[in-house]
Design a protein around this motif. Structure first.
Motif, PDB file in Angstrom:
ATOM      1  N   ASP A 157       0.834  -1.205   0.000  1.00 48.10           N
ATOM      2  CA  ASP A 157       0.000   0.000   0.000  1.00 48.10           C
ATOM      3  C   ASP A 157       0.864   1.248   0.000  1.00 48.10           C
ATOM      4  O   ASP A 157       1.797   1.360   0.805  1.00 48.10           O
ATOM      5  CB  ASP A 157      -0.892   0.045   1.252  1.00 48.10           C
ATOM      6  N   LEU A 158       0.529   2.155  -0.879  1.00 49.59           N
ATOM      7  CA  LEU A 158       1.075   3.515  -0.870  1.00 49.59           C
ATOM      8  C   LEU A 158      -0.146   4.421  -0.881  1.00 49.59           C
ATOM      9  O   LEU A 158      -0.983   4.327  -1.779  1.00 49.59           O
ATOM     10  CB  LEU A 158       1.931   3.779  -2.103  1.00 49.59           C
ATOM     11  N   TYR A 159      -0.248   5.268   0.135  1.00 52.43           N
ATOM     12  CA  TYR A 159      -1.446   6.097   0.235  1.00 52.43           C
ATOM     13  C   TYR A 159      -1.081   7.466   0.772  1.00 52.43           C
ATOM     14  O   TYR A 159      -0.361   7.593   1.760  1.00 52.43           O
ATOM     15  CB  TYR A 159      -2.471   5.438   1.162  1.00 52.43           C
ATOM     16  N   VAL A 160      -1.581   8.472   0.090  1.00 54.95           N
ATOM     17  CA  VAL A 160      -1.480   9.859   0.553  1.00 54.95           C
ATOM     18  C   VAL A 160      -2.910  10.367   0.709  1.00 54.95           C
ATOM     19  O   VAL A 160      -3.733  10.225  -0.210  1.00 54.95           O
ATOM     20  CB  VAL A 160      -0.693  10.737  -0.437  1.00 54.95           C
ATOM     21  N   ARG A 220      14.777  -5.546  -6.816  1.00 52.59           N
ATOM     22  CA  ARG A 220      13.605  -4.917  -7.430  1.00 52.59           C
ATOM     23  C   ARG A 220      12.634  -4.403  -6.375  1.00 52.59           C
ATOM     24  O   ARG A 220      12.678  -4.808  -5.223  1.00 52.59           O
ATOM     25  CB  ARG A 220      12.899  -5.880  -8.379  1.00 52.59           C
ATOM     26  N   LEU A 221      11.783  -3.518  -6.836  1.00 52.81           N
ATOM     27  CA  LEU A 221      10.683  -2.949  -6.057  1.00 52.81           C
ATOM     28  C   LEU A 221       9.449  -3.107  -6.927  1.00 52.81           C
ATOM     29  O   LEU A 221       9.443  -2.657  -8.083  1.00 52.81           O
ATOM     30  CB  LEU A 221      10.962  -1.477  -5.752  1.00 52.81           C
ATOM     31  N   GLU A 222       8.444  -3.765  -6.397  1.00 52.22           N
ATOM     32  CA  GLU A 222       7.245  -4.064  -7.181  1.00 52.22           C
ATOM     33  C   GLU A 222       5.984  -3.670  -6.429  1.00 52.22           C
ATOM     34  O   GLU A 222       5.986  -3.601  -5.208  1.00 52.22           O
ATOM     35  CB  GLU A 222       7.152  -5.573  -7.474  1.00 52.22           C
ATOM     36  N   TRP A 223       4.904  -3.479  -7.189  1.00 55.22           N
ATOM     37  CA  TRP A 223       3.588  -3.211  -6.616  1.00 55.22           C
ATOM     38  C   TRP A 223       2.541  -3.436  -7.678  1.00 55.22           C
ATOM     39  O   TRP A 223       2.852  -3.618  -8.845  1.00 55.22           O
ATOM     40  CB  TRP A 223       3.504  -1.787  -6.062  1.00 55.22           C
ATOM     41  N   SER A 224       1.295  -3.412  -7.273  1.00 52.60           N
ATOM     42  CA  SER A 224       0.154  -3.535  -8.180  1.00 52.60           C
ATOM     43  C   SER A 224      -0.631  -2.240  -8.152  1.00 52.60           C
ATOM     44  O   SER A 224      -0.624  -1.522  -7.156  1.00 52.60           O
ATOM     45  CB  SER A 224      -0.774  -4.677  -7.744  1.00 52.60           C
ATOM     46  N   VAL A 225      -1.326  -1.972  -9.243  1.00 55.92           N
ATOM     47  CA  VAL A 225      -2.186  -0.793  -9.311  1.00 55.92           C
ATOM     48  C   VAL A 225      -3.490  -1.198 -10.000  1.00 55.92           C
ATOM     49  O   VAL A 225      -3.478  -2.012 -10.925  1.00 55.92           O
ATOM     50  CB  VAL A 225      -1.481   0.381 -10.053  1.00 55.92           C
ATOM     51  N   LEU A 226      -4.583  -0.660  -9.512  1.00 58.92           N
ATOM     52  CA  LEU A 226      -5.882  -0.950 -10.124  1.00 58.92           C
ATOM     53  C   LEU A 226      -5.928  -0.374 -11.534  1.00 58.92           C
ATOM     54  O   LEU A 226      -5.473   0.745 -11.783  1.00 58.92           O
ATOM     55  CB  LEU A 226      -7.008  -0.359  -9.276  1.00 58.92           C
ATOM     56  N   ASP A 227      -6.491  -1.144 -12.456  1.00 54.57           N
ATOM     57  CA  ASP A 227      -6.545  -0.735 -13.866  1.00 54.57           C
ATOM     58  C   ASP A 227      -7.214   0.613 -14.083  1.00 54.57           C
ATOM     59  O   ASP A 227      -6.857   1.340 -15.002  1.00 54.57           O
ATOM     60  CB  ASP A 227      -7.290  -1.791 -14.692  1.00 54.57           C
ATOM     61  N   ILE A 283      -1.287   5.245 -12.389  1.00 52.97           N
ATOM     62  CA  ILE A 283      -0.527   4.627 -13.486  1.00 52.97           C
ATOM     63  C   ILE A 283       0.389   5.661 -14.136  1.00 52.97           C
ATOM     64  O   ILE A 283       1.578   5.406 -14.351  1.00 52.97           O
ATOM     65  CB  ILE A 283      -1.489   3.999 -14.515  1.00 52.97           C
ATOM     66  N   ASP A 284      -0.139   6.826 -14.426  1.00 51.70           N
ATOM     67  CA  ASP A 284       0.673   7.887 -15.034  1.00 51.70           C
ATOM     68  C   ASP A 284       1.809   8.306 -14.104  1.00 51.70           C
ATOM     69  O   ASP A 284       2.942   8.531 -14.552  1.00 51.70           O
ATOM     70  CB  ASP A 284      -0.196   9.096 -15.389  1.00 51.70           C
ATOM     71  N   PHE A 285       1.511   8.418 -12.827  1.00 47.82           N
ATOM     72  CA  PHE A 285       2.522   8.780 -11.833  1.00 47.82           C
ATOM     73  C   PHE A 285       3.647   7.751 -11.805  1.00 47.82           C
ATOM     74  O   PHE A 285       4.830   8.094 -11.873  1.00 47.82           O
ATOM     75  CB  PHE A 285       1.854   8.915 -10.458  1.00 47.82           C
ATOM     76  N   TYR A 286       3.295   6.470 -11.723  1.00 44.38           N
ATOM     77  CA  TYR A 286       4.310   5.424 -11.656  1.00 44.38           C
ATOM     78  C   TYR A 286       5.157   5.391 -12.926  1.00 44.38           C
ATOM     79  O   TYR A 286       6.383   5.249 -12.857  1.00 44.38           O
ATOM     80  CB  TYR A 286       3.669   4.060 -11.409  1.00 44.38           C
ATOM     81  N   LYS A 287       4.525   5.535 -14.070  1.00 47.66           N
ATOM     82  CA  LYS A 287       5.279   5.544 -15.328  1.00 47.66           C
ATOM     83  C   LYS A 287       6.235   6.739 -15.387  1.00 47.66           C
ATOM     84  O   LYS A 287       7.344   6.617 -15.911  1.00 47.66           O
ATOM     85  CB  LYS A 287       4.336   5.556 -16.525  1.00 47.66           C
ATOM     86  N   SER A 288       5.815   7.881 -14.823  1.00 48.18           N
ATOM     87  CA  SER A 288       6.682   9.063 -14.844  1.00 48.18           C
ATOM     88  C   SER A 288       7.948   8.859 -14.021  1.00 48.18           C
ATOM     89  O   SER A 288       8.952   9.542 -14.234  1.00 48.18           O
ATOM     90  CB  SER A 288       5.928  10.296 -14.325  1.00 48.18           C
ATOM     91  N   LEU A 289       7.910   7.887 -13.096  1.00 49.63           N
ATOM     92  CA  LEU A 289       9.074   7.582 -12.263  1.00 49.63           C
ATOM     93  C   LEU A 289       9.924   6.458 -12.847  1.00 49.63           C
ATOM     94  O   LEU A 289      10.903   6.037 -12.235  1.00 49.63           O
ATOM     95  CB  LEU A 289       8.622   7.208 -10.849  1.00 49.63           C
ATOM     96  N   GLY A 290       9.539   5.954 -14.013  1.00 50.39           N
ATOM     97  CA  GLY A 290      10.309   4.899 -14.663  1.00 50.39           C
ATOM     98  C   GLY A 290       9.786   3.494 -14.436  1.00 50.39           C
ATOM     99  O   GLY A 290      10.403   2.532 -14.880  1.00 50.39           O
ATOM    100  N   ALA A 291       8.653   3.353 -13.761  1.00 53.03           N
ATOM    101  CA  ALA A 291       8.073   2.027 -13.542  1.00 53.03           C
ATOM    102  C   ALA A 291       7.454   1.516 -14.843  1.00 53.03           C
ATOM    103  O   ALA A 291       6.921   2.293 -15.635  1.00 53.03           O
ATOM    104  CB  ALA A 291       7.011   2.084 -12.449  1.00 53.03           C
ATOM    105  N   GLU A 293       2.412  -8.940 -19.324  1.00 51.37           N
ATOM    106  CA  GLU A 293       2.269 -10.350 -19.657  1.00 51.37           C
ATOM    107  C   GLU A 293       2.008 -11.225 -18.437  1.00 51.37           C
ATOM    108  O   GLU A 293       1.949 -12.435 -18.544  1.00 51.37           O
ATOM    109  CB  GLU A 293       3.519 -10.832 -20.399  1.00 51.37           C
ATOM    110  N   TRP A 294       1.866 -10.598 -17.267  1.00 52.73           N
ATOM    111  CA  TRP A 294       1.657 -11.335 -16.033  1.00 52.73           C
ATOM    112  C   TRP A 294       0.271 -11.037 -15.477  1.00 52.73           C
ATOM    113  O   TRP A 294      -0.170  -9.905 -15.494  1.00 52.73           O
ATOM    114  CB  TRP A 294       2.698 -10.921 -14.993  1.00 52.73           C
ATOM    115  N   THR A 295      -0.387 -12.063 -14.970  1.00 52.58           N
ATOM    116  CA  THR A 295      -1.673 -11.907 -14.307  1.00 52.58           C
ATOM    117  C   THR A 295      -1.529 -12.378 -12.873  1.00 52.58           C
ATOM    118  O   THR A 295      -0.994 -13.462 -12.623  1.00 52.58           O
ATOM    119  CB  THR A 295      -2.765 -12.738 -15.017  1.00 52.58           C
ATOM    120  N   ILE A 296      -1.998 -11.577 -11.949  1.00 51.05           N
ATOM    121  CA  ILE A 296      -1.931 -11.940 -10.535  1.00 51.05           C
ATOM    122  C   ILE A 296      -3.078 -12.896 -10.221  1.00 51.05           C
ATOM    123  O   ILE A 296      -4.227 -12.651 -10.600  1.00 51.05           O
ATOM    124  CB  ILE A 296      -2.036 -10.679  -9.646  1.00 51.05           C
TER     125      ILE A 296
END
Length: 163
Positions: free
Chosen positions: A88-91, A119-126, A132-140, A145-148
C-alpha cells in the motif's frame, strides 16, 4: 514552510495505520473487504516475527500524518536477491499533488537499495489512471504479460487442507 518527514512506524502508529488502510480501501471501493484490527496489525508489524513494515510521512512542523507505505520482502530466484513488494502507498486526499507520494516511493526505493534488493514491485488498479501515469513518470513499467492470481477464504482453506 511545510515539509514531509519520513520515518519508520512505531507501535503507537497502529491506530493511524489502520485508519489509513480504511481510507485507502474506501478510495479503492473495497472498504467492505477490510477486516483488519489494531491487534492483528500490531502483531504482524511489531510482534516477534514481523511480516511487514511501514514508513509514515509526517508533515513538519506538527507531525500530522499525510500518508504511508506498507511493504514486505519477497525474493527473486532469477536475480538471487530479495525484493520489496509495496502493498500500500497512500497519501490522504487533502495532501495529494504535493509530491508526498513520490517522496514515500523514493524513500522505499532507497530502503531497497540499502538492503541490496534487486527490485521494487507493486500492483495498481486498472482504473486508477492517475496512479498509473505517476508510476510511469518515475520509470516504472507495467508487467503486461503477467496476471496476478489469488486464493483466499474458503478456497484457501480447501487448497491448504488438501480437499
Amino acid at each position: 514552510m511545510t515539509s514531509l518527514h519520513i520515518e519508520p512506524a512505531t507501535p503507537a502508529d497502529v491506530p493511524t495505520i489502520l485508519q489509513l488502510i480504511r481510507e485507502l480501501a474506501e478510495f479503492e471501493r473495497l472498504l467492505h473487504e477490510v477486516t483488519a484490527t489494531e491487534e492483528q496489525l500490531h502483531e504482524q508489524l511489531f510482534g516477534p516475527k514481523p511480516k511487514a513494515e511501514v514508513i509514515m510521512g509526517r508533515l513538519q512542523p506538527g507531525g500530522e500524518v499525510a500518508g504511508f507505505a506498507l511493504y514486505f520482502h519477497n525474493f527473486s530466484t532469477f536475480l538471487a536477491k530479495p525484493g520489496i513488494y509495496l502493498e500500500d502507498l497512500y497519501v490522504r486526499q487533502q495532501y495529494r499533488g504535493r509530491g508526498y507520494g513520490e517522496q514515500l516511493l523514493r524513500r522505499l526505493a532507497g530502503i531497497a537499495l540499502e538492503r541490496n534488493c534487486g527490485r521494487l514491485e507493486w500492483s495498481v488498479l486498472d482504473w486508477n489512471q492517475r496512479a498509473i501515469d505517476f508510476y510511469k513518470s518515475l520509470g516504472a513499467a507495467p508487467m503486461n504479460e503477467w496476471t496476478i492470481y489469488r486464493v483466499t477464504g474458503s478456497a484457501l482453506q480447501k487448497l491448504g487442507n488438501g480437499r
